[in-house]
Design an enzyme around this catalytic site. Structure first.
Site, PDB file in Angstrom:
ATOM      1  CE  LYS A  98      -1.495   2.547   3.199  1.00 62.39           C
ATOM      2  NZ  LYS A  98      -1.899   3.047   4.494  1.00 62.39           N
ATOM      3  CG  ASP A 118      -7.030   3.852   2.373  1.00 58.95           C
ATOM      4  OD1 ASP A 118      -8.024   3.449   1.726  1.00 58.95           O
ATOM      5  OD2 ASP A 118      -6.898   5.036   2.716  1.00 58.95           O
TER       6      ASP A 118
END
Ligand code: SF4
Length: 222
Positions: free
Chosen positions: A119, A137
């Site tokens: 991420k 996220d």
């Protein structure tokens, strides 16, 4: 999610957030990387407060020499600060040693840095080098699942794959920011704003809410 719904949602996001971008403040490449590492389980707002102080006192070269205690004292409001302090001092060490303090456009290298997951890599490379990636996220995951882009039981890797399949590659970076803003300010975890949401007929949560409102009206409207 069927294609027409995806296009509809994309248009909706373009209307709501035409210029969506990262809400973490940074001036230098390493500041974005470190801010993203600090943002795990913490709001961007809180991270911005902490990094304003941190980067007014340290650059990447002085950060690598900093004491654990001094950095902990600055970053403690972001949570898990002992671990995050270790990560960012080590990141500073490696970046200075390997790349003169710069963040390279190199996914494989970034994977070797402590506290840096996929991420973070997608956020950093997307913002710094416009490398296509769909960072997932908590907001992106929630919105994707509510809108049938992913199944509720999908893990983040599968959600990411489904997002990449669903939307054009040249829009992934922008869409990531738009999904984040949509999840943060509109499709919130608690009390999403379904009443004035154009997606309510195409959404797991919106449909349920509309149904229960209709039942309520049928029962109490004469
Ligand atoms: Fe989110 Fe509600 Fe809109 Fe669904 S209808 S996308 S839950 S705000």
């Amino acid at each position: 999610m069927i294609q027409s719904n995806r296009s509809f949602f994309q248009e909706y996001l373009n209307e709501l957030y035409p210029d969506a971008k990262c809400e973490l403040n940074y001036k230098r490449d390493y500041e974005l990387l470190i801010a993203t590492v600090l943002s795990a389980q913490c709001t961007d707002k809180q991270v911005n407060k902490v990094t304003a102080k941190l980067f007014s006192m340290y650059d990447i070269f002085s950060l690598k020499e900093a004491s654990q205690k001094d950095i902990e004292d600055i970053i403690h409001p972001v949570g898990t600060y002992t671990k995050k302090t270790k990560f960012i001092i080590e990141i500073a060490n490696k970046l200075v040693k390997d790349h003169k303090g710069r963040v390279p456009n190199d996914k494989e290298y970034l994977k070797t840095l402590p506290g840096v997951g996929i991420k973070t890599i997608n956020v950093v490379l997307g913002n710094l080098y416009n490398v296509p990636g769909f960072a997932v996220d908590t907001h992106v995951e929630r919105v994707s699942k509510r809108l049938y882009i992913a199944k509720t039981e999908d893990n983040v890797t599968i959600v990411e794959q489904k997002l990449m399949k669903s939307f054009p590659k040249d829009k992934w970076v922008l869409l990531h920011h738009q999904f984040v803003l949509f999840g943060r300010y509109h499709c919130k975890a608690r009390n999403p704003e379904c009443t004035n949401c154009l997606m309510k007929e195409r959404c797991r949560v919106g449909k349920k809410k509309t149904k229960s409102n209709n039942n309520f009206k049928r029962k109490y409207t004469v």
